[in-house]
Enzyme design. Structure first.
Site, mmCIF file in Angstrom:
data_model
loop_
_atom_site.group_PDB
_atom_site.id
_atom_site.type_symbol
_atom_site.label_atom_id
_atom_site.label_comp_id
_atom_site.label_asym_id
_atom_site.label_seq_id
_atom_site.Cartn_x
_atom_site.Cartn_y
_atom_site.Cartn_z
ATOM 1 N N SER A 143 1.022 -1.110 0.059
ATOM 2 C CA SER A 143 0.014 -0.068 0.002
ATOM 3 C C SER A 143 0.900 1.209 -0.030
ATOM 4 O O SER A 143 1.997 1.426 1.115
ATOM 5 C CB SER A 143 -0.877 0.075 1.253
ATOM 6 O OG SER A 143 -1.661 1.312 1.291
ATOM 7 N N ARG A 144 0.844 2.190 -1.089
ATOM 8 C CA ARG A 144 1.684 3.386 -1.062
ATOM 9 C C ARG A 144 1.059 4.496 -0.114
ATOM 10 O O ARG A 144 2.085 5.470 -0.099
ATOM 11 C CB ARG A 144 1.649 3.740 -2.289
ATOM 12 C CG ARG A 144 2.244 2.563 -3.481
ATOM 13 C CD ARG A 144 2.723 3.114 -4.837
ATOM 14 N NE ARG A 144 3.328 1.864 -5.660
ATOM 15 C CZ ARG A 144 2.514 1.310 -6.539
ATOM 16 N NH1 ARG A 144 1.211 1.597 -6.674
ATOM 17 N NH2 ARG A 144 2.957 0.282 -7.059
ATOM 18 N N VAL A 145 0.035 4.197 0.537
ATOM 19 C CA VAL A 145 -0.272 5.109 1.641
ATOM 20 C C VAL A 145 0.263 4.795 2.853
ATOM 21 O O VAL A 145 0.581 5.562 3.694
ATOM 22 C CB VAL A 145 -1.948 5.242 1.577
ATOM 23 C CG1 VAL A 145 -2.216 6.113 2.722
ATOM 24 C CG2 VAL A 145 -2.330 5.853 0.119
#
Length: 504
Positions: A364-366
């Site tokens: 997850s790039r968040v």
């Protein structure tokens, strides 16, 4: 009694004076040929790209190819009655669908018309299915979590409100189950859900609806269904229809979640349309703009800033791979558009690890921004422990002798793996997740036999919800993590272990 000409004249003048009609400008053309849901039309010189065209019998079409002397349009619906020479008119409109809270609890088709037998929609507001995505200036950073109720996701691959997280894997690996579990878990969380079924059979859609109804999820959910028996044109516009419905909530300052199940079939439908429209084929026979097909859809998911309603639209697209090939054309396209992916492995699924999430390939790039503080604190160690376990497990197959530290890491990894196994349609409370993961990562399960870990987890969950309900609720609502809370979590785990006879 004779009526004089002056009286007739007065009546006509009065009628003309009262007559009020708007001028309607419409191009009129004729059908040259029709077949495979595509109509060739001559004479529509003023037609616009994407404009809605009216065919006989209250059937509409979508103008997609504007050529020098003709227009090629896809027909949205039944086309068997349309014949050569039939009249076609422009409408000056693009495709619009009904939106609003009146759609909650309903199942609609790709044109927003109800198909659940519960009467007409009462919504009077409509929105175009194609709109420009919000610009960078109108957005803000993703910081609020979408709690899926699935421990492996909430702990290691968190999803935030406004994010686009891809769910990718082979057939029958549990992709739809993740979507359904996530929607079921939104009860009472002020998140409206839209489930878009693309190219599925009607029985599958009916099963999904029944599952939602059984779990009380339909009251905040809309189902948009374009089934396998529908024309490719309806499968093509269905995701955009669902997105327009979700944007209504986003632009109203509310939070919405949209699930596209799945975009592989969407790409197939668009390829079929493009080939029948005589557009030049490219790689794997897809048209050259197939990337734009999904990018303009997924870019509409966003977390807006306070000056622009502050609402959010979160997208969970699904992509089906063939034999775990994530390097194929459509998978790589959508991976590059989204903010991370949850990768499901067939081997894990077949070995009983469900959900079959590959920790190494999922991201997850968040990240931690989409987690509550307590989850961030306890789960950070989990991903590294599992990654080390997978690496060691691969090498330990060839080693006859293992040192104590390696053996301890392998044992811990086996227990964590079992801890993440979860039944379908049974989302886990966030506070329960935090306490359970803390127990696994801090060594409280080291004395529990591996084959008893799931039993321990189920018993611990029941204990927390029965004996410590206020505490686990406060973990989710207060979103804090300090020494006092950590001490209370330890005390809770010790109390359950004493009660269940687990050694300290």
């Amino acid at each position: 009694m004779a009526i004089s000409s002056s009286e007739i004249s007065e009546v006509i003048k009065q009628r003309l004076q009262d007559f009020d009609a708007e001028m309607v400008s419409a191009d009129v053309g004729r059908v040259i040929s029709v077949g495979d849901g595509i109509a060739q039309i001559y004479g529509l010189t003023g037609a616009m790209a994407g404009e809605l065209l009216q065919f006989p019998g209250d059937v509409f079409g979508l103008a997609l190819n504007l050529e020098e002397d003709q227009v090629r349009a896809v027909i949205l619906g039944a086309f068997e009655h349309i014949q050569e020479g039939d009249e076609v008119r422009t409408t000056g409109r693009i495709v619009e669908v009904p939106v609003g809270p009146q759609l909650l609890g309903r199942t609609v088709d790709a044109l927003g018309q109800p198909i659940d037998g519960k009467g007409p929609l009462e919504s009077s507001e409509t929105r175009p299915i194609e709109t420009i995505a919000p610009g960078v200036v109108t957005r803000q950073r993703v910081s609020e979590p979408v709690q899926t109720g699935i421990m492996a996701i909430d702990a290691m691959i968190p999803i935030g409100r406004g994010q686009r997280e891809l769910i990718i894997g082979d057939r029958q690996t549990g992709k739809t189950s993740i979507l359904i579990d996530t929607i079921i878990n939104q009860k009472g969380k002020n998140l409206f859900c839209i489930y878009v079924a693309i190219g599925q059979n009607a029985a599958s859609v009916a099963r999904v609806r029944k599952t939602f109804e059984d779990n009380g999820a339909m009251e905040y959910t809309v189902i948009v269904a374009a089934t396998a028996s529908d024309p490719a044109s309806l499968n093509y516009i269905a995701p955009y229809t669902g997105c327009a419905i979700g944007e209504y909530f986003r632009d109203s300052g509310q939070d919405a979640l949209i699930c596209y199940d799945d975009l592989t079939k969407h790409a197939w439908a668009y390829r079929e349309l493009s080939l029948t429209l005589r557009r030049p084929p490219g790689r794997e026979a897809y048209p050259g703009d197939v990337f734009y097909l999904h990018s303009r859809l997924l870019e509409r998911a966003a977390k807006l800033n306070a000056d622009n309603s502050g609402g959010s639209l979160t997208a969970l697209p699904v992509i089906e791979t063939q034999a775990n090939d994530v390097s194929a054309y459509i998978p790589t396209n959508v991976i590059s558009i989204t903010d991370g992916q949850i990768y499901l492995e067939a081997d894990l699924f077949n070995s009983g690890q469900r959900p079959a999430i590959s920790v190494g390939l999922s991201v997850s790039r968040v990240g931690g921004d989409a987690q509550i503080r307590s989850m961030n604190k306890v789960a950070g160690q989990m991903k590294s422990d599992l990654a080390q376990f997978r690496e060691l497990a691969a090498f330990s197959q060839f080693a006859s002798d293992l040192d104590a530290n390696t053996r301890r890491q392998l044992d811990r990894g086996q227990r964590l793996t079992q801890l993440l196994v979860q039944k379908q349609f049974e989302p886990v409370h966030t506070g329960v997740q935090v306490c359970t993961i803390y127990a696994g990562t801090r060594g409280f399960l080291d004395k529990v036999p591996v084959d008893k870990v799931r039993e321990w987890k189920n018993g611990f969950s029941r204990f927390l919800l029965a004996e410590r309900k206020t505490f686990v609720d406060s973990i989710e609502s207060d979103r804090k993590w300090d020494e006092d809370i950590e001490a209370k979590v330890k005390e809770t785990i010790d109390a359950f272990n004493r009660q269940s006879g687990v050694e300290a």
